[in-house]
Design a protein around this motif. Structure first.
Motif, PDB file in Angstrom:
ATOM      1  N   GLY A   1       0.844  -1.199   0.000  1.00 32.85           N
ATOM      2  CA  GLY A   1       0.000   0.000   0.000  1.00 32.85           C
ATOM      3  C   GLY A   1       0.879   1.250   0.000  1.00 32.85           C
ATOM      4  O   GLY A   1       2.104   1.158  -0.204  1.00 32.85           O
ATOM      5  N   PRO A   2       0.274   2.442   0.256  1.00 30.52           N
ATOM      6  CA  PRO A   2       1.073   3.679   0.227  1.00 30.52           C
ATOM      7  C   PRO A   2       2.225   3.668   1.226  1.00 30.52           C
ATOM      8  O   PRO A   2       3.285   4.251   0.971  1.00 30.52           O
ATOM      9  N   GLY A   3       2.039   3.000   2.366  1.00 33.85           N
ATOM     10  CA  GLY A   3       3.132   2.898   3.332  1.00 33.85           C
ATOM     11  C   GLY A   3       4.227   1.995   2.803  1.00 33.85           C
ATOM     12  O   GLY A   3       5.414   2.368   2.756  1.00 33.85           O
ATOM     13  N   GLY A   4       3.834   0.793   2.367  1.00 33.50           N
ATOM     14  CA  GLY A   4       4.796  -0.212   1.931  1.00 33.50           C
ATOM     15  C   GLY A   4       5.559   0.192   0.678  1.00 33.50           C
ATOM     16  O   GLY A   4       6.782   0.076   0.610  1.00 33.50           O
ATOM     17  N   TYR A   5       4.826   0.702  -0.348  1.00 33.75           N
ATOM     18  CA  TYR A   5       5.577   1.029  -1.575  1.00 33.75           C
ATOM     19  C   TYR A   5       6.463   2.257  -1.365  1.00 33.75           C
ATOM     20  O   TYR A   5       7.570   2.326  -1.917  1.00 33.75           O
TER      21      TYR A   5
END
Ligand code: FAD
Length: 462
Positions: A9-13
């Motif tokens: 998600g936005p955190g992971g990517y």
């Protein structure tokens, strides 16, 4: 230096891309699609739908603008195609960035089998063990399901069903008047559905300034929405093709669809987090201010750690966690300088008509923190651009510290609120005072001038 990120998600990517930019060899594990909740089932589909809803609502007011047009109706298949096009484009851009930065993306469900080891079961078949020097956990959140409602019952929806756009219900009961509940309330009301909102608290958007919330609610009521505040749905039954929702206050609401929008919870169960010994605070993974968990070399970010469950928060936490992981690995025993995040100047936005945007504290919040503050108000009704656009309901409240002129917070409700809030967020992040904003030339006519006016007023009072 090998860094593995669990969840795309936005955190992971964001974490994966930052780690790669800093020279790490990065593997990103994602079980569905890059972009996570935000791009696929959250922010982006919701805002794409709201754009169509806004145009739809505007066509009903065409005559107010001197135009002759028939009110628009919805072609749900075309709406879905447009939404999918926007989502696919953005997911494609994330995939392209991963390729450009040489981040290896592995599609499958990951489990921690040891603190720095992820066992991935591939989406199609097979598995792989990924050993890393540091791991960043970013598995996000899932819909919270009320225990008294059978979510498998036909006609019971969550936001996942709403963004799938199988239909626009004729009438819908939305449980929860928080951000997600109100955004879908606004969209459905604009599309012509009869919407009823049931909210447990005495106000919608709980925790927000009462004056702001009052206007947001009044505008939705003008669109035909009915609110049951301080009430709850006790049970939901299906009778034929209709849903019957029994309220705690005794009434029964009948609708095609019941949508539960009562929040989200960290997605922390079932991936080995407990068995490797990670510490939890209820369902959220516990971290320090540098996103380090209790296990050495294991970081956690985003919705998984609770707090402000927002895409831009997850993204910034991801970037900082990646920097901290690289700094720790590079320092190899020596003290690394680690980054932490300022949460006090993170904007939070609601994309209803009118939009709501908030950063920092209200005057009451400032008082609770022992800050002597002034509050000034500037109305869009006196703003030339807003009047010209025929969209002049709303105001800005600016809260500044007496003596210093330091900005403590800002509450905005009105046109383009989610865009113009950033002037205040930037000022707060860099200690720019109300006087300095007041002495910055703002283009005319712009809606941003409401902020300049409120700042000038505050500067004369602090
Ligand atoms: P997520 O985006 O949830 O990503 C987690 C990823 O991890 C997912 O892709 C998931 O498939 C993957 N995953 C989970 N477990 C595993 C595993 N074991 N192995 C591999 N992969 C795994 N926020 C805003 O800031 N603005 C908005 O306007 C906004 N609107 C929203 C509207 C809706 C309807 C919803 C539901 C949410 C909205 N949000 C909004 C919240 C926002 O979507 C989240 O805060 C954000 O997506 C959190 O990012 P994340 O990276 O922490 O987690």
């Amino acid at each position: 230096m090998r860094i593995a990120v669990l969840g795309g998600g936005p955190g992971g990517y964001a974490a994966a891309f930052e780690a790669a930019r800093l020279g790490a060899e990065v593997t990103l594990v994602e079980r569905e699609r890059l972009g996570g909740t935000c791009l696929n089932w959250g922010c982006i589909p919701a805002k794409t739908i709201l754009r169509s809803a806004h145009i739809c609502a505007d066509t009903r007011h065409a005559a107010d603008y001197g135009l002759v047009a028939a009110p628009a109706t919805v072609d749900v298949d075309a709406l879905r195609t447009r939404k999918e096009g926007v989502v696919d484009e953005l997911v494609g851009q994330i995939e392209a960035t991963a390729r450009r930065l040489k981040v290896r993306v592995v599609y499958g469900t990951g489990r921690l089998t040891a603190p720095k080891t992820i066992e991935v079961e591939f989406t199609h078949s097979g598995n792989e063990t990924i050993a890393a020097d540091a791991v960043i956990l970013a598995t996000g959140s899932i819909v919270f399901k009320l225990p008294n409602i059978d979510h498998d019952l036909e006609g019971v929806w969550t936001s996942d069903h709403a963004v799938a756009l199988s239909e626009i219900p004729r009438d819908i009961v939305i449980i929860g008047g928080g951000v997600i509940g109100l955004e879908f309330t606004c969209a459905y009301a604009a599309f012509g559905s009869k919407v009823t909102v049931v909210e447990l608290m005495e106000q919608v958007l709980p925790g927000n300034d009462r004056r702001v919330v009052k206007l947001a609610q009044a505008k939705l009521e003008e669109m035909g929405v009915t609110f049951h505040l301080g009430d709850a749905v006790e049970s939901v039954e299906r009778h034929g093709a209709r849903m019957l929702s029994t309220l705690r206050s005794g009434g029964v609401l009948e609708s095609d669809i019941v949508m539960s929008a009562v929040g989200r919870v960290p997605n922390s169960a079932g991936f080995g987090f407990d068995t490797v010994g990670l510490e939890f605070d209820r369902r959220a993974i516990k971290t320090d201010e540098h996103f380090r968990t209790n296990l050495e070399g294991v970081f956690a970010i985003g919705d998984l750690i609770g707090g402000m469950m927002l895409a831009h928060v997850a993204e910034e936490e991801g970037v900082l966690a990646a920097r901290n992981a690289v700094a720790e690995l590079s320092a190899a025993g020596a003290d690394a300088t680690l980054a932490s995040m300022r949460y006090d100047c993170v904007p939070a936005c609601v994309y209803t008509f009118p939009e709501v945007a908030v950063v920092g504290s209200s005057r009451d919040g400032a008082k609770e923190r022992g800050i002597d503050a002034v509050q000034t108000v500037s109305k869009f009704a006196a703003n030339a651009k807003a009047l010209g656009e025929g969209d002049s309901d709303g105001f800005v409240q600016l809260v500044a510290e007496k003596g210093t002129g330091r900005i403590i917070g800002c509450q905005l409700v009105g046109p383009h609120a989610v865009e113009i809030i950033h002037e205040v967020a930037l000022a707060m992040a860099h200690d720019i005072t109300v006087g300095q904003i007041a002495h910055t030339v703002h283009a005319h006519p712009t809606v941003s001038e409401v902020i300049k006016l409120a700042a000038a007023d505050a500067a004369s009072k602090v």
